[in-house]
Design an enzyme around this catalytic site. Structure first.
Site, PDB file in Angstrom:
ATOM      1  CB  CYS A 131     -41.133 -87.501 -32.275  1.00  0.00           C
ATOM      2  SG  CYS A 131     -41.912 -88.694 -33.204  1.00  0.00           S
ATOM      3  CB  SER A 161     -48.881 -84.022 -35.596  1.00  0.00           C
ATOM      4  OG  SER A 161     -48.653 -84.435 -34.225  1.00  0.00           O
ATOM      5  CG  HIS A 243     -45.051 -87.945 -29.640  1.00  0.00           C
ATOM      6  ND1 HIS A 243     -46.255 -87.855 -30.211  1.00  0.00           N
ATOM      7  CD2 HIS A 243     -44.117 -88.675 -30.434  1.00  0.00           C
ATOM      8  CE1 HIS A 243     -46.229 -88.441 -31.522  1.00  0.00           C
ATOM      9  NE2 HIS A 243     -44.791 -88.644 -31.370  1.00  0.00           N
ATOM     10  CG  ASN A 316     -45.532 -85.181 -32.191  1.00  0.00           C
ATOM     11  OD1 ASN A 316     -46.348 -84.372 -31.286  1.00  0.00           O
ATOM     12  ND2 ASN A 316     -45.711 -85.260 -33.431  1.00  0.00           N
TER      13      ASN A 316
END
Ligand code: A2P
Length: 341
Positions: A131, A161, A243, A316
């Site tokens: 990610c 997550s 993110h 992400n």
């Protein structure tokens, strides 16, 4: 005509997002199959606003007749089942790290290296990057095209997550426990994540870096350019989704802030929000649920010859996982698979 598509890990954080993304983008599917472990078989997951799918047991599923399978159930599940799917004639698009560095498996972010999908037939497997890598290469590509990036230093601020649904549950449970004075337990993360930050994602490597940091270096080289040197510090933060990355680059040619901003704004999937004022930048909380990679705080790095700094955030679960996997599937059906959409 359309395609039969399976989502492996359909009850997880990324798997659910894959189902949402397939429905939202009107992927040309005649049938979508939700797969997870035996314990989830028979439960239901949503597919789009109105439909639900009954979850089937991956272990007993026959991939024959399934055209594409999106895997997001962890490395060991991909290691075992992606080759089984591939042998049955199904193209596996794998979100785990297991196949990413296999020279016979393309590692793809469609805005950056869509052409690599053409090599999918060697193993019938295509890998989706980590990610943090996916959003970073989207931001780097237009700058690399303009001025040739030589070196990247990146610090990440990665949401829970990224560690799956159980990581999200741990942040929730710990936060609640702290407010009501209950004991705090860590099972998913090595230290308390609520009201804390943890400079450790994935296992430690011999040189003191973590596997997450190694993945960013090796995946950027494979997707964008092996000549780029990259060093990362990856940190878990108490954010549910999204993110963030502070990115410091050095380029061969000089690049002004305006040139960089314009090139990034024109690049597909990238949005520049950079007002140098209160609220003039994007944070993870605002990018959750969005498809784009957002760039803010673009400025010169005065400490090196051709240096630039920027801030980059993205959902992400979307660009970092589900959206990118669905975009790979779209590239595959558009350019490579025979069935007409
Ligand atoms: P299940 O809910 O049945 O355990 P996350 O990354 O959010 O934790 O999600 C992991 C996903 O991988 C879930 O959908 C989970 O299904 C699935 N999964 C985990 N172990 C297996 C397994 N042995 N076989 C199939 N799916 C699995």
């Amino acid at each position: 005509m359309g395609y039969k598509v399976a989502v492996v890990g359909a009850t997880g954080a990324v798997g659910r997002e894959m189902l949402t993304t397939l429905a939202e983008r009107d992927f040309p599917a005649t049938e979508v199959v939700a797969l997870a472990s035996e314990k989830s078989a028979g439960t239901e997951v949503s597919y789009g606003e109105e439909k639900t799918l009954k979850v089937q047991n991956l272990a007993t599923y026959d991939f024959k007749g399934t055209d594409i399978a999106l895997f997001s159930a962890g490395g060991s599940i991909s290691e075992k089942y992606a080759p089984i799917a591939a042998a049955a004639g199904c193209v596996a698009i794998d979100n785990s790290s297991h196949f990413r560095m296999d020279p016979d498996v393309p590692l793809v972010v469609p805005e950056v290296n869509a052409g690599a999908v053409a090599k999918y037939g060697k193993r019938n497997i295509i890998a989706n990057p980590n990610c943090s890598t996916a959003q970073l290469v989207v931001a780097l590509k237009p700058l690399h095209d303009l001025a040739q990036i030589k070196r990247v230093v990146v610090s990440t601020y990665q949401s829970v997550s990224g560690a799956g649904k159980e990581g999200m549950d741990e942040l929730f449970t710990q936060t609640r426990a702290i407010y009501v004075n209950d004991p705090v337990e860590n099972t998913q993360f090595t230290k308390q994540i609520a009201f804390n930050v943890i400079p450790h994602i994935d296992k430690f490597m011999d040189d003191g870096s973590t596997k997450e940091e190694w993945k960013m270096t090796s995946e950027v080289k494979k997707i964008l350019d092996p000549a780029i040197e990259l060093v990362a510090m990856c940190v878990r933060v108490p954010v549910f989704i999204g993110h963030a990355e502070a990115v410091f680059i050095e380029t061969e040619d000089s690049l002004s802030v305006e040139e960089a901003r314009d090139a990034m704004q024109d690049f597909p999937g990238l949005v520049v929000v950079d007002h140098r004022a209160d609220e003039g930048y994007v944070t993870p909380q605002e990018c959750a649920g969005e498809d784009a990679v957002y760039v803010s705080r673009v400025r010169k790095d005065p400490t090196v010859k051709n240096g630039l700094i920027f801030w980059c955030v993205s959902d992400n679960l979307r660009k970092g996982a589900a959206l990118n996997a669905v975009q790979i599937a779209e590239t595959l059906v558009k350019n490579h698979l025979e069935k007409a959409a």
